[in-house]
Design an enzyme around this catalytic site. Structure first.
Site, PDB file in Angstrom:
ATOM      1  N   TYR A  57       0.755  -0.952   0.162  1.00  0.00           N
ATOM      2  CA  TYR A  57      -0.043  -0.212   0.257  1.00  0.00           C
ATOM      3  C   TYR A  57       0.367   1.693   0.060  1.00  0.00           C
ATOM      4  CZ  TYR A  57      -3.944  -3.099   1.117  1.00  0.00           C
ATOM      5  OH  TYR A  57      -4.978  -3.781   1.081  1.00  0.00           O
ATOM      6  N   LEU A 214     -18.751  -0.535   0.067  1.00  0.00           N
ATOM      7  CA  LEU A 214     -19.180   0.603  -0.584  1.00  0.00           C
ATOM      8  C   LEU A 214     -18.424   0.965  -2.546  1.00  0.00           C
ATOM      9  CD1 LEU A 214     -18.495   3.863   2.080  1.00  0.00           C
ATOM     10  CD2 LEU A 214     -20.383   2.012   1.437  1.00  0.00           C
ATOM     11  N   GLY A 217     -16.843   3.943  -4.084  1.00  0.00           N
ATOM     12  CA  GLY A 217     -17.558   4.791  -3.390  1.00  0.00           C
ATOM     13  C   GLY A 217     -19.090   5.050  -4.597  1.00  0.00           C
TER      14      GLY A 217
END
Length: 340
Positions: A57, A214, A217
């Site tokens: 990451y 999600l 988004g």
């Protein structure tokens, strides 16, 4: 925030996991160290203790920021349950700088420990299956790390169900550490894990840790007006099916007076398996909004509406088992009796 145990372990983790993939500004997006610290503070103040990162990451910056955060006198390292991962290529130095093999496993963990400035990793994930390394080699290597005290628990991500099952079965046979959690993409827009991964996780008592709950988004509804943000044109997250699902999420959110993000997150938490969604944040306000989900319960009607608009084909044998003729005629009615 409430706590639950992770898989079939005694490890207590918060009901939400903070995803830190956005810690760092490489690739032109993310949060600087100061704001990342604020996000971690707010998460801890809410009772959150479960953190998720990976050696890859932001090219290691995410781990470095967390490591710097742990160095503060006001921060109790032992309060946090820190998860990181290995597998993906993090440099160009050698042909074994990626993959699931033992050499890369040991090298990656040593690098993570240095960046995180800690003596141990609470939960280590295999990040993604390389379709190359024998699962026996992986399980032995992970168990060695547990025996050495460098890793407390192990988990797995983005791997076929049969591989996970074989790994846990092999570990049980050998008396080695077993996986306690399974990380997969799972949301109203991505329900295919219901075909085999989730039933497998239930069987082995693995906690489900959905990433992208999600859908990047999309399920917040912010892309309905045409602003696609970081989602590429032609993405499955923006096709007709996804838009219809998102509109239903938004409609329910408006009825309940909550955010669409909360509705989408809570749906993952009410699917009949112990689930801890990974909620990412690059701004404090994003985290604060996501934290509201812990006080939300969706009604059975809400769940049915969301299930109906997002349902997928389970394929064989899932749909075959569900056919009325199979249920009635096979096993002399035994299916009906055990359902009662």
């Amino acid at each position: 925030m409430n706590y639950t145990t992770l898989g079939k372990s005694g490890l207590k983790v918060s009901e939400l996991c903070l995803g830190t993939m956005g810690f760092g500004t490489e690739a032109g997006w993310g949060s600087e160290e100061r704001e990342s610290f604020e996000i971690l503070d707010r998460f801890a103040e809410s009772g959150g203790n479960f953190l998720d990162t990976a050696n890859i990451y932001k090219l290691g910056t995410s781990e470095k920021i967390i490591g710097n955060y742990f160095q503060q006198e006001s921060v109790d390292r032992d309060y946090f349950v820190l998860a990181t991962k290995y597998s993906l290529k993090d440099n160009e130095t050698n042909p074994n700088a990626s993959g699931n093999n033992r050499k890369n496993l040991m090298r990656s963990v040593e690098g993570s420990l240095k960046r995180l400035k800690t003596d141990f990793i609470d939960l280590l994930y295999l990040h993604i299956w390389d379709d190359l390394t024998p699962i026996e080699e992986i399980m032995r290597g992970l168990d060695d790390l547990v025996s050495q005290g460098k890793v407390n628990y192990i988990a797995i991500s983005d791997t076929p169900a049969w591989i996970v099952a074989k790994g846990n079965t092999y570990a049980e046979l050998m008396g080695w550490s077993k996986f306690v959690a399974l990380q997969v993409e799972y949301s109203l827009l991505a329900r295919t894990p219901e075909r085999d991964l989730i039933p497998m996780a239930k069987h082995f008592g693995l906690t489900l840790a959905p990433w992208a709950p999600l859908a990047g988004g999309a399920l917040t509804g912010k892309y309905l007006a045409g602003d696609n943000g970081r989602i590429k044109e032609g993405s499955k997250r923006l096709n007709d099916r996804s838009i219809a699902i998102t509109k239903e999420v938004v409609a329910i959110a408006e009825e309940l007076g909550v955010s669409a993000a909360n509705v989408a997150l809570q749906w993952t938490r009410q699917q009949g398996i112990k689930t801890i969604p990974i909620v990412g944040a690059t701004k404090v306000k994003q985290l604060q909004e996501n934290l509201k989900v812990i006080s939300l319960i969706l009604s059975e009607e809400n769940i049915q509406r969301l299930n109906a608009v997002s349902q997928i084909e389970l394929g064989f044998p899932g749909e075959f088992f569900a056919e009325e003729g199979v249920k009635k005629n096979n096993f002399g009615g035994f299916y009906e009796r055990i359902q009662k």
